[in-house]
Design a protein around this motif. Structure first.
Motif, mmCIF file in Angstrom:
data_model
loop_
_atom_site.group_PDB
_atom_site.id
_atom_site.type_symbol
_atom_site.label_atom_id
_atom_site.label_comp_id
_atom_site.label_asym_id
_atom_site.label_seq_id
_atom_site.Cartn_x
_atom_site.Cartn_y
_atom_site.Cartn_z
ATOM 1 N N GLU A 193 60.370 -85.300 -3.472
ATOM 2 C CA GLU A 193 59.934 -83.765 -4.032
ATOM 3 C C GLU A 193 60.979 -83.618 -5.137
ATOM 4 O O GLU A 193 60.511 -83.135 -6.274
ATOM 5 C CB GLU A 193 60.498 -82.786 -2.849
ATOM 6 N N GLU A 194 62.298 -84.194 -5.009
ATOM 7 C CA GLU A 194 62.963 -83.664 -6.351
ATOM 8 C C GLU A 194 62.598 -84.464 -7.386
ATOM 9 O O GLU A 194 62.848 -84.083 -8.512
ATOM 10 C CB GLU A 194 64.551 -84.241 -5.848
ATOM 11 N N LYS A 195 62.202 -85.698 -7.459
ATOM 12 C CA LYS A 195 61.415 -86.389 -8.588
ATOM 13 C C LYS A 195 60.447 -85.849 -9.103
ATOM 14 O O LYS A 195 60.297 -85.953 -10.502
ATOM 15 C CB LYS A 195 61.476 -87.793 -7.908
ATOM 16 N N LYS A 196 59.348 -85.437 -8.394
ATOM 17 C CA LYS A 196 58.324 -84.714 -8.673
ATOM 18 C C LYS A 196 58.772 -83.473 -9.480
ATOM 19 O O LYS A 196 58.249 -83.083 -10.626
ATOM 20 C CB LYS A 196 57.413 -84.184 -7.699
ATOM 21 N N GLN A 197 59.938 -82.380 -9.067
ATOM 22 C CA GLN A 197 60.078 -81.356 -9.651
ATOM 23 C C GLN A 197 61.014 -81.716 -11.030
ATOM 24 O O GLN A 197 60.835 -80.898 -12.078
ATOM 25 C CB GLN A 197 61.307 -80.745 -8.727
ATOM 26 N N ASP A 198 61.847 -82.777 -11.092
ATOM 27 C CA ASP A 198 62.067 -83.122 -12.351
ATOM 28 C C ASP A 198 61.065 -83.622 -13.189
ATOM 29 O O ASP A 198 61.400 -83.275 -14.473
ATOM 30 C CB ASP A 198 63.204 -84.558 -12.081
ATOM 31 N N GLU A 199 60.176 -84.418 -12.901
ATOM 32 C CA GLU A 199 59.128 -84.460 -13.961
ATOM 33 C C GLU A 199 58.297 -83.393 -14.381
ATOM 34 O O GLU A 199 57.939 -83.183 -15.435
ATOM 35 C CB GLU A 199 58.100 -85.667 -13.005
ATOM 36 N N LYS A 200 58.262 -82.237 -13.392
ATOM 37 C CA LYS A 200 57.366 -81.106 -13.885
ATOM 38 C C LYS A 200 58.320 -80.363 -15.024
ATOM 39 O O LYS A 200 57.610 -79.579 -15.901
ATOM 40 C CB LYS A 200 57.282 -80.342 -12.680
ATOM 41 N N LYS A 201 59.432 -80.365 -15.142
ATOM 42 C CA LYS A 201 60.366 -79.735 -15.985
ATOM 43 C C LYS A 201 60.301 -80.021 -17.253
ATOM 44 O O LYS A 201 60.108 -81.176 -17.406
ATOM 45 C CB LYS A 201 61.881 -79.874 -15.604
ATOM 46 N N LYS B 51 62.546 -85.944 0.802
ATOM 47 C CA LYS B 51 63.310 -84.921 -0.144
ATOM 48 C C LYS B 51 63.611 -85.528 -1.661
ATOM 49 O O LYS B 51 63.353 -84.822 -2.683
ATOM 50 C CB LYS B 51 64.749 -84.592 0.551
ATOM 51 N N ASP B 52 63.858 -86.868 -1.653
ATOM 52 C CA ASP B 52 64.276 -87.581 -2.841
ATOM 53 C C ASP B 52 62.758 -87.635 -3.639
ATOM 54 O O ASP B 52 62.761 -87.343 -4.541
ATOM 55 C CB ASP B 52 64.430 -88.727 -2.495
#
Length: 286
Positions: free
Chosen positions: A224-232, A221-222
């Motif tokens: 995935e959250e990091k990947k989503q933050d990078e994509k924003k 989960k951590d």
């Protein structure tokens, strides 16, 4: 190249091992190891009977040191003797023992010798043993006799890394007899060795497995959250104006400090002091 250096060192160690094996006879010799030290090179000899290697007043050790130094050009060699912890599981010692028995008692008792050695090795905890005696035993025609007991791997990586082997020769009146020994020690890990857990052991392992699974999920989960933050997309921040600092209030008894701008002091305009003459004084002058 550095690989050639390693190959040369191993080759030299093997040559020393072969030479010491020929020099020492019936002493339970196992192997030799070369170790480099700041003072020179140390030769560690593993044997089951160290007292026979040392000799009376260290005569054998001195002679061996001198011969090894002259033959292999070792730098200040120092010979150290180490005792083998379990000689019955060492293939070199067992093969040497069989050869000495055959030279002492002849080929008429080779079966008794083979069974006695097998019983000794299996009693020490070995998983399996195989002994091959080939030569004119006991007749005038050459034959190969095989003695085996227990479990022994013949193929795969375990047969190379997990089985101890040795080859020796016994010089008899009828000719040379070859001896081959293979021993599988008890600490060998077999790939087909499967152990079934009991109900209590399985219940004890469940909490640990659940905690590991929870940790793995949290880590996923951590990530995935990091990947989503990078994509924003990142928003550009407008340059903020620096807020003017409020002037400090003057304390009583302190003089006002001149304001500076650009590192230079502001010149304050001087007030013209007008002197007014009193009317009374003017009248007196008149």
């Amino acid at each position: 190249m550095i690989e050639r250096k390693f190959v040369a060192e191993k080759k030299k160690e093997f040559q020393v091992h072969e030479y010491i094996g020929e020099f020492l006879d019936n002493v339970g010799y196992s192997k030799t190891k070369l170790v480099k030290t700041p003072l020179g090179e140390k030769v560690v000899i593993f044997a089951s009977r160290p007292g026979l290697i040392v000799g009376r007043k260290g005569a054998n050790i001195k002679q061996l040191t001198k011969s090894v130094k002259g033959r292999f050009n070792l730098d200040n060699p120092e010979i150290e003797i180490a005792e083998v912890p379990n000689p019955s599981l060492d293939a070199d010692i067992i093969a040497e023992k069989i050869a000495s028995y055959l030279e002492r008692f002849g080929t008429q008792k080779f079966k008794a010798i083979g069974h006695k050695i097998m019983t000794e090795v299996m009693g020490a905890g070995a998983l399996g043993i195989e002994i091959k005696i080939s030569g004119k035993v006991p007749s005038s025609r050459a034959k190969t006799w095989r003695f085996y007991q227990g479990y022994l791997k013949k193929s795969g990586d375990v047969s190379v890394s997990g089985v101890r082997r040795s080859h020796k020769q016994a010089q008899l009146k009828t000719g040379i007899v070859g001896i081959q020994v293979r021993i599988m020690p008890p600490d060998t890990k077999l790939p087909d060795d499967i152990s079934v857990l009991s109900a209590e052991q399985e219940a004890a392992q469940k909490p640990a497995e659940e905690s590991r699974a929870a940790e793995a999920e949290a880590a996923a989960k951590d990530a995935e959250e990091k990947k989503q933050d990078e994509k924003k997309p990142k928003r550009k921040r407008s340059p903020s104006k620096k807020a003017a600092k409020p002037a400090k209030a003057k304390e009583p008894g302190q003089e006002a400090q001149p304001d500076t701008e650009g590192g230079q002091q502001k010149e304050q305009p001087k007030e013209e002091v007008k002197t007014h003459e009193n009317e009374g004084t003017e009248g007196n002058e008149q």
